[in-house]
Structure formats: structure tokens, C-alpha cells
Design an enzyme around this catalytic site. Structure first.
Site, PDB file in Angstrom:
ATOM      1  N   HIS A 270       6.773  -3.146  -1.760  1.00  0.00           N
ATOM      2  CA  HIS A 270       5.406  -3.739  -1.394  1.00  0.00           C
ATOM      3  C   HIS A 270       6.005  -5.193  -0.368  1.00  0.00           C
ATOM      4  CE1 HIS A 270       2.370  -1.190  -3.128  1.00  0.00           C
ATOM      5  NE2 HIS A 270       3.144  -1.619  -4.891  1.00  0.00           N
TER       6      HIS A 270
ATOM      7  N   CYS B 125       5.114   3.422  -3.959  1.00  0.00           N
ATOM      8  CA  CYS B 125       4.697   3.191  -4.816  1.00  0.00           C
ATOM      9  C   CYS B 125       4.075   4.561  -5.496  1.00  0.00           C
ATOM     10  CB  CYS B 125       4.142   1.643  -5.082  1.00  0.00           C
ATOM     11  SG  CYS B 125       3.993   1.242  -6.879  1.00  0.00           S
TER      12      CYS B 125
ATOM     13  N   ARG C 280       5.722  -3.226 -17.397  1.00  0.00           N
ATOM     14  CA  ARG C 280       5.537  -3.139 -16.126  1.00  0.00           C
ATOM     15  C   ARG C 280       7.014  -3.666 -14.968  1.00  0.00           C
ATOM     16  NH1 ARG C 280       0.845  -0.794 -14.175  1.00  0.00           N
ATOM     17  NH2 ARG C 280       1.256  -1.202 -11.944  1.00  0.00           N
TER      18      ARG C 280
HETATM   19  N1  GLN Z   1       0.567   2.995 -10.591  1.00  0.00           N
HETATM   20  C1  GLN Z   1       1.443   3.465 -10.045  1.00  0.00           C
HETATM   21  C2  GLN Z   1       2.054   2.440 -11.318  1.00  0.00           C
HETATM   22  O1  GLN Z   1       2.249   1.359 -12.090  1.00  0.00           O
HETATM   23  C3  GLN Z   1       1.645   2.940  -8.236  1.00  0.00           C
HETATM   24  C4  GLN Z   1       1.063   1.179  -9.144  1.00  0.00           C
HETATM   25  C5  GLN Z   1       1.747   1.141  -8.039  1.00  0.00           C
HETATM   26  O2  GLN Z   1       1.386   1.441  -6.859  1.00  0.00           O
HETATM   27  N2  GLN Z   1       1.715  -0.303  -7.219  1.00  0.00           N
HETATM   28  O3  GLN Z   1       3.638   2.190 -11.632  1.00  0.00           O
END
Ligand code: GLN
Length: 246
Positions: free
Chosen positions: A194, A94, A128
Site C-alpha cells: 500500500h 493486498c 497481522r
Molecule cells: N484482508 C486481507 C488480510 O488481512 C487483506 C488486507 C488488505 O487488503 N490490507 O490479509
């Protein structure tokens, strides 16, 4: 007994959603096959000697966490590049895939530089990308289903030198548009998955271990098979939870 050497980059700063569970899976699957392993945490300010490791792991992190480690990561960039060229195995998750690329432009427009071991670039989108992920993945000509979940603002687009880890069967993936998820170049793997990703995906865990053992011994090992009934059941439950047929 052969010892497989794993470095865990920024374990305090880059460890959201329990991604450190991936390390436990690698250790146990090595132990169950008669290998020993060492886990070396590398934090900001620590030296990174690429010649003493077989696998380098980096977990996920929020924009703020990535900003915290980015400056230090740049100081380690040359060593990381030479390790990738030398065939060290990388699993960066990620925030990790974003830092493996050219960089990440966060939701405030700040540019967080990456190390460029994967040919990709990332910018935060307005929303997101969150939810269960199911992929049809391919590595070394073998295919397998992978399950996990994602939660990222970043939209990642691959350049010509990177190959997707897989195609999205359920979920958003790299950017919610081109059905790709993750990126692979030689022995470097980046992914948005994840879960942590490895407990429910023993095929991927063993692929990484096969590469890491080859990096250590110079020979491709024939890993003994393990009773993965629990892991496979967990994967099936995740596939159903994602709303897909088992
Ligand atoms: N900060 C990055 C994003 O929001 C990665 C997030 C994460 O590692 N889940 O894309």
C-alpha cells in the site's frame, strides 16, 4: 490520440489506505506523455468484457470486503483468465493479490475463493504483518527499489509458476518467512504494498504503462522521461523512515 483503457474492479468495496491513488498516477503519467485514458469502474453485478481493457486494477480490502466481492469475482473468473492470457496488465493489491491466487482462508477459517491468475495461496496468520516495506524488485530483467507499507493477516506462499515481485530488504512481505514480496506471472502483478504503491515508485508505474500501451497498440513504446524528482524524494524519505540508509 491513443486511449489506454483501465478497469477499476470494485472501487467502493476494495479501496483501503487510499489505494485508488494508484489510478490517478497511471492517468497523469499517461497524460504527461500525450496519451488519453479511460477509467471504467466495475462493481458487483456489472459485466466484465476483457477485450475492451488494457489494464485491470484491484485495491486492498479487509476480510469482510473480500467476502463481499468474492462471489461476484467468481462469476468474472473466466473473463479474467482470458484477459490475463491475452496479455492484459493486472495490478492487484493486498486483498487483491490474495484474490488473484487460489484463495484466502480468513482468520475465522472461512475460505474465500480466488481466480487463480497467480500461482499462490494464502491463509490468515495469528498476527497481522504491519509496517514499512522496502524491496529490491525485478521486472523484465530490470531491478529497482520499491517502497510502501503493509497491513495484512494473510500469509501468502507462491507456487512454481509465480515469481516474486521482489525480495524484502525491510518489512515482512508475503509471509514474514521467505523474504519474498508480491507475485508476477506474465503481465499479472500482485503485491501487498500500500502507499499507494505507485506515487513513490515511478519505475513500477512506467513498467505497467509500457505493458498496457503495448497491449493496446501492439508495439513497445519508448516512454519519454518525466521529472520524477518529487517522486524520488518521497521514495528516499520512505526508505529513511523504514530505518534504512538513503
Ligand atoms: N484482508 C486481507 C488480510 O488481512 C487483506 C488486507 C488488505 O487488503 N490490507 O490479509
Amino acid at each position: 490520440m491513443t486511449e489506454i483503457r483501465i478497469c477499476h474492479l470494485y472501487p467502493k468495496e476494495m479501496n483501503i489506505y487510499g489505494d485508488r491513488g494508484n489510478i490517478a498516477v497511471l492517468q497523469k503519467r499517461l497524460e504527461w506523455r500525450g496519451y488519453s485514458s479511460s477509467i471504467t469502474p466495475i462493481s458487483t453485478g456489472d459485466d466484465f468484457n476483457p477485450t475492451i481493457f488494457d489494464l485491470c486494477y484491484l485495491g486492498g480490502g479487509q476480510d469482510r470486503d473480500q467476502m463481499l466481492v468474492a462471489y461476484d469475482l467468481q462469476k468474472k473468473s473466466a473473463a479474467i483468465h482470458s484477459a490475463a492470457k491475452d496479455g492484459m496488465v493486472f495490478l492487484w493489491v493486498c486483498g487483491g493479490i490474495q484474490l488473484a491466487g487460489a484463495g484466502y482462508t480468513d482468520s475465522d477459517g472461512r475460505r474465500i475463493p480466488g481466480v487463480g491468475i497467480l500461482d499462490l495461496d494464502t491463509s490468515a496468520g495469528k498476527s497481522r504483518l504491519i509496517g514499512d516495506l522496502v524491496l529490491n524488485a525485478e521486472l523484465d530483467g530490470e531491478t529497482s527499489t520499491l517502497v510502501g507499507y503493509e497491513n495484512h493477516a494473510g500469509r501468502t506462499f507462491l507456487g512454481p509458476d509465480a515469481t516474486p515481485l521482489g525480495s524484502v530488504l525491510k518489512g515482512h512481505g508475503n509471509n514474514g518467512a521467505d523474504q519474498t514480496e508480491g507475485a508476477v506471472q506474465e503481465r499479472v502483478i500482485g503485491t501487498y504494498m500500500h502507499g499507494p504503491i505507485l506515487p513513490k515508485n515511478p519505475w513500477l508505474a512506467d513498467k505497467l504503462l509500457t505493458w498496457a500501451i503495448e497491449h493496446n497498440t501492439g508495439e513497445i513504446p519508448a516512454l519519454s522521461s518525466l521529472d520524477d524528482s518529487l517522486e524520488n524524494l518521497a521514495q528516499q524519505v520512505a526508505i529513511s523512515r523504514a530505518g534504512m540508509k538513503r
